[in-house]
Design an enzyme around this catalytic site. Structure first.
Site, PDB file in Angstrom:
ATOM      1  N   GLU A  51     -10.225   4.373   3.696  1.00  0.00           N
ATOM      2  CA  GLU A  51      -9.358   5.141   2.809  1.00  0.00           C
ATOM      3  C   GLU A  51      -9.768   4.836   1.377  1.00  0.00           C
ATOM      4  O   GLU A  51      -9.751   3.665   0.959  1.00  0.00           O
ATOM      5  CB  GLU A  51      -7.871   4.795   3.033  1.00  0.00           C
ATOM      6  CG  GLU A  51      -7.354   5.285   4.379  1.00  0.00           C
ATOM      7  CD  GLU A  51      -5.847   5.107   4.569  1.00  0.00           C
ATOM      8  OE1 GLU A  51      -5.245   4.297   3.838  1.00  0.00           O
ATOM      9  OE2 GLU A  51      -5.292   5.782   5.464  1.00  0.00           O
TER      10      GLU A  51
ATOM     11  N   GLN B   2      -3.424   2.255  14.926  1.00  0.00           N
ATOM     12  CA  GLN B   2      -2.371   2.622  13.964  1.00  0.00           C
ATOM     13  C   GLN B   2      -1.438   3.686  14.543  1.00  0.00           C
ATOM     14  O   GLN B   2      -0.209   3.561  14.458  1.00  0.00           O
ATOM     15  CB  GLN B   2      -3.036   3.138  12.674  1.00  0.00           C
ATOM     16  CG  GLN B   2      -2.049   3.465  11.556  1.00  0.00           C
ATOM     17  CD  GLN B   2      -2.705   4.216  10.404  1.00  0.00           C
ATOM     18  OE1 GLN B   2      -3.923   4.336  10.318  1.00  0.00           O
ATOM     19  NE2 GLN B   2      -1.885   4.732   9.513  1.00  0.00           N
TER      20      GLN B   2
ATOM     21  N   GLU C 151      -9.163  12.891   7.666  1.00  0.00           N
ATOM     22  CA  GLU C 151      -9.115  14.237   7.077  1.00  0.00           C
ATOM     23  C   GLU C 151     -10.466  14.940   7.171  1.00  0.00           C
ATOM     24  O   GLU C 151     -10.535  16.123   7.523  1.00  0.00           O
ATOM     25  CB  GLU C 151      -8.707  14.147   5.605  1.00  0.00           C
ATOM     26  CG  GLU C 151      -7.277  13.723   5.378  1.00  0.00           C
ATOM     27  CD  GLU C 151      -7.004  13.517   3.892  1.00  0.00           C
ATOM     28  OE1 GLU C 151      -7.039  14.494   3.138  1.00  0.00           O
ATOM     29  OE2 GLU C 151      -6.767  12.357   3.487  1.00  0.00           O
TER      30      GLU C 151
ATOM     31  N   ASP D  16      -8.973   0.732   2.002  1.00  0.00           N
ATOM     32  CA  ASP D  16      -7.968   0.324   2.986  1.00  0.00           C
ATOM     33  C   ASP D  16      -8.512   0.682   4.376  1.00  0.00           C
ATOM     34  O   ASP D  16      -8.147   1.698   4.959  1.00  0.00           O
ATOM     35  CB  ASP D  16      -6.657   1.067   2.683  1.00  0.00           C
ATOM     36  CG  ASP D  16      -5.535   0.681   3.628  1.00  0.00           C
ATOM     37  OD1 ASP D  16      -5.590  -0.427   4.190  1.00  0.00           O
ATOM     38  OD2 ASP D  16      -4.607   1.497   3.796  1.00  0.00           O
TER      39      ASP D  16
ATOM     40  N   THR E 259      -9.151  -5.394   3.728  1.00  0.00           N
ATOM     41  CA  THR E 259      -9.067  -4.411   2.659  1.00  0.00           C
ATOM     42  C   THR E 259     -10.047  -4.869   1.593  1.00  0.00           C
ATOM     43  O   THR E 259      -9.969  -6.001   1.118  1.00  0.00           O
ATOM     44  CB  THR E 259      -7.634  -4.329   2.088  1.00  0.00           C
ATOM     45  OG1 THR E 259      -6.739  -3.975   3.153  1.00  0.00           O
ATOM     46  CG2 THR E 259      -7.541  -3.296   0.989  1.00  0.00           C
TER      47      THR E 259
ATOM     48  N   LYS F  10      -3.934  -1.989   9.937  1.00  0.00           N
ATOM     49  CA  LYS F  10      -4.189  -2.068   8.495  1.00  0.00           C
ATOM     50  C   LYS F  10      -4.497  -3.478   7.999  1.00  0.00           C
ATOM     51  O   LYS F  10      -4.783  -3.656   6.823  1.00  0.00           O
ATOM     52  CB  LYS F  10      -2.950  -1.555   7.748  1.00  0.00           C
ATOM     53  CG  LYS F  10      -2.668  -0.083   7.960  1.00  0.00           C
ATOM     54  CD  LYS F  10      -3.684   0.778   7.240  1.00  0.00           C
ATOM     55  CE  LYS F  10      -3.215   2.224   7.179  1.00  0.00           C
ATOM     56  NZ  LYS F  10      -4.123   3.043   6.363  1.00  0.00           N
TER      57      LYS F  10
ATOM     58  N   ASP G 132       0.840  -1.193   0.000  1.00  0.00           N
ATOM     59  CA  ASP G 132       0.000   0.000   0.000  1.00  0.00           C
ATOM     60  C   ASP G 132       0.879   1.248   0.000  1.00  0.00           C
ATOM     61  O   ASP G 132       1.758   1.397   0.847  1.00  0.00           O
ATOM     62  CB  ASP G 132      -0.922  -0.012   1.222  1.00  0.00           C
ATOM     63  CG  ASP G 132      -2.067   0.974   1.053  1.00  0.00           C
ATOM     64  OD1 ASP G 132      -2.560   1.115  -0.082  1.00  0.00           O
ATOM     65  OD2 ASP G 132      -2.460   1.609   2.042  1.00  0.00           O
TER      66      ASP G 132
ATOM     67  N   ARG H 120      -7.548   3.791  13.337  1.00  0.00           N
ATOM     68  CA  ARG H 120      -6.651   4.922  13.591  1.00  0.00           C
ATOM     69  C   ARG H 120      -6.039   4.931  14.984  1.00  0.00           C
ATOM     70  O   ARG H 120      -4.877   5.301  15.129  1.00  0.00           O
ATOM     71  CB  ARG H 120      -7.386   6.241  13.347  1.00  0.00           C
ATOM     72  CG  ARG H 120      -7.890   6.435  11.932  1.00  0.00           C
ATOM     73  CD  ARG H 120      -6.767   6.455  10.919  1.00  0.00           C
ATOM     74  NE  ARG H 120      -7.287   6.802   9.585  1.00  0.00           N
ATOM     75  CZ  ARG H 120      -6.638   6.566   8.464  1.00  0.00           C
ATOM     76  NH1 ARG H 120      -5.458   5.969   8.479  1.00  0.00           N
ATOM     77  NH2 ARG H 120      -7.159   6.910   7.308  1.00  0.00           N
TER      78      ARG H 120
ATOM     79  N   HIS I 153      -3.233  14.319   0.979  1.00  0.00           N
ATOM     80  CA  HIS I 153      -3.482  13.430   2.123  1.00  0.00           C
ATOM     81  C   HIS I 153      -2.348  13.580   3.142  1.00  0.00           C
ATOM     82  O   HIS I 153      -2.593  13.764   4.340  1.00  0.00           O
ATOM     83  CB  HIS I 153      -3.585  11.985   1.637  1.00  0.00           C
ATOM     84  CG  HIS I 153      -3.671  10.964   2.738  1.00  0.00           C
ATOM     85  ND1 HIS I 153      -4.771  10.848   3.560  1.00  0.00           N
ATOM     86  CD2 HIS I 153      -2.779  10.019   3.150  1.00  0.00           C
ATOM     87  CE1 HIS I 153      -4.547   9.870   4.437  1.00  0.00           C
ATOM     88  NE2 HIS I 153      -3.354   9.352   4.209  1.00  0.00           N
TER      89      HIS I 153
ATOM     90  N   GLU J 253      -9.058   4.474  -2.187  1.00  0.00           N
ATOM     91  CA  GLU J 253      -7.819   4.263  -2.948  1.00  0.00           C
ATOM     92  C   GLU J 253      -8.117   3.576  -4.287  1.00  0.00           C
ATOM     93  O   GLU J 253      -9.173   2.986  -4.475  1.00  0.00           O
ATOM     94  CB  GLU J 253      -6.838   3.357  -2.168  1.00  0.00           C
ATOM     95  CG  GLU J 253      -6.473   3.901  -0.799  1.00  0.00           C
ATOM     96  CD  GLU J 253      -5.284   3.196  -0.161  1.00  0.00           C
ATOM     97  OE1 GLU J 253      -4.517   2.532  -0.877  1.00  0.00           O
ATOM     98  OE2 GLU J 253      -5.135   3.329   1.070  1.00  0.00           O
TER      99      GLU J 253
HETATM  100 MN    MN Z   1      -3.849   3.152   2.662  1.00  0.00          MN
END
Ligand code: MN
Length: 424
Positions: free
Chosen positions: A197, A238, A369, A231, A255, A251, A126, A235, A133, A199
């Site tokens: 996320e 992480q 975000e 993904d 996914t 993570k 990834d 948080r 970002h 992606e």
């Molecule tokens: Mn990611």
């Protein structure tokens, strides 16, 4: 590298009527590959056309397509053969489904199919290729140096967990984990900061032997195609676990990937110039083709459907509206950089692009975000800082360019189920 040809002709129409409807994801100019099953018959390869799926195994048995890999149980064999084989098969399918061709082919209504992962994914890396970002989140950590030191020199990435990939539609379970609270106390329990996320997935074609780098001249042809990728990110876990070795349990929960792979060939009309890089990339990450054609004009969206919205019959609420073409690093540079040290990229490997955020406030592509300044309020008055139990996150995307028929990616969706009771 893909060339524009008759398969992209905007005037080309299909005898499958639903493929010609304006605004659809799967006109005859697209023809994405996927793996589906039906009641009574197991997984096999297919091509999406309108609201139908062309059964490639049956088409091969009937002599309608010649490529033997079309009859496989997964897209793995076709991906192994490489881009020439998949491009030739896509061209065969385009001819078969075009208006004016014979009007019989083994079609299955999409509504009667169940989708599967396109192949067994052996490796999943990834990346983190969006300037916005990184800058938006990094400025909180260190306003003077918001970007990772190497961000402008190479596409930053980590090795993630291939076995946790799952196909769109499968539910996610709120994971347990460990983290330190703001007051310094330790906590173990269901995450309180579940995130998504938005992606792009890059699916790899062909293999390179270990020790054999992938130069920029060959990198574009190592891309089988593209899909959407969520993904899912934990948080609180992480943030606590990352220093200094990087993401791990935050993570590897799950996914999600979209079921249909839009081929690099189908995306040829949507190739566009890559953003100008400052400072210029080192020569091994640069090519004239990459500068002129390395980016893709794909508009990507993320939406949320909460249980209350679902019960009220509300439409999903758009959280993110962003452009893949704005990414600081292109897919070709990700492939080339990954192979720099002779790392063997294998057919069916997946590269995640990293969160596709843009500079606009509406182009924040994860809750980290979106909720930087506090919870957001949804149209029905509910508020969200992170994903709540029962929320569904839905991605969609569309490639758009002047003079080309727009093509879509289908959906990548997943519901967050409540945490399990911790086993005794
Ligand atoms: Mn990611």
């Amino acid at each position: 590298m893909a060339q524009r040809d008759a398969t992209h002709d905007p005037a080309r129409r299909s005898w499958v009527a639903s493929a010609n409807a304006a605004g659809g994801d799967f006109p005859i100019q697209n023809l994405p590959f996927g793996v589906f099953s039906t009641e009574g018959e197991g997984p096999r390869c297919g091509v999406a056309i309108g609201d139908q799926v062309l059964d490639l195994k049956a088409a091969h048995a009937a002599g309608l397509v010649q490529q033997p890999a079309a009859a496989a149980e997964s897209l793995g064999p076709l991906m192994t053969l490489g881009r020439q084989a998949s491009a030739a098969l896509r061209a065969e399918v385009s001819a078969l489904l075009s208006e004016g061709a014979a009007t019989t082919a083994p079609l299955v209504p999409m509504a009667a199919t169940r989708m599967h992962l396109p192949t067994t994914v052996r490796n999943f890396s990834d990346f983190m290729a969006s300037y916005d970002h990184c800058a938006r989140l990094g400025v909180r950590r260190d306003p003077k140096n918001p970007l990772p030191p190497a961000f402008r020199q190479l596409p930053v990435a980590y090795h993630s967990r291939a076995s946790s990939l799952r196909v769109s539609g499968e539910a996610i379970t709120r994971p347990h984990g460990q983290w330190q609270r703001q007051d310094g106390t330790m906590h173990f329990g269901p995450t309180e900061a579940m995130d998504f996320e938005l992606e792009m997935a890059v699916w790899i074609a062909g293999d390179n032997a270990i020790g054999e780098p992938v130069p920029m001249s060959r990198a574009p042809d190592r891309i089988f195609g593209y899909g959407l990728l969520n993904d899912w990110s934990v948080r609180d876990v992480q943030r606590w676990e990352m220093p200094p070795l990087g993401p791990f349990l935050g993570k590897s929960v799950s996914t999600s990937v979209s079921a249909w792979i839009v081929t690099a060939e189908a995306l040829a009309p949507f190739e566009t110039a890559a953003p100008v890089q400052d400072p210029p990339a080192l020569p091994y990450l640069d090519s004239a083709w990459n500068r002129s054609n390395g980016a893709l004009a794909v508009r990507m969206n993320a939406a949320i459907l909460t249980p209350r919205m679902r019960a009220a019959g509300d439409a999903p609420h758009t959280l993110t509206d962003t452009q893949f073409a704005a990414m600081y690093w292109t897919a070709a540079t990700m492939v080339a950089h990954h192979g720099t040290n002779g790392c063997n990229l294998l057919a069916g490997d997946v590269l995640g692009s990293g969160t596709v955020s843009g500079p606009e406030a509406t182009a924040c592509a994860c809750f980290a975000e979106i909720g930087l300044n506090g919870p957001i309020t949804l149209p029905n008055g509910e508020t969200r800082k992170w994903i709540q139990d029962g929320d569904e996150i839905i991605f969609r995307a569309r490639a758009e360019a002047p003079g080309a028929v727009p093509i879509g990616f289908g959906e990548c969706r997943g519901v967050l189920n409540p945490a399990i009771a911790w086993p005794a």
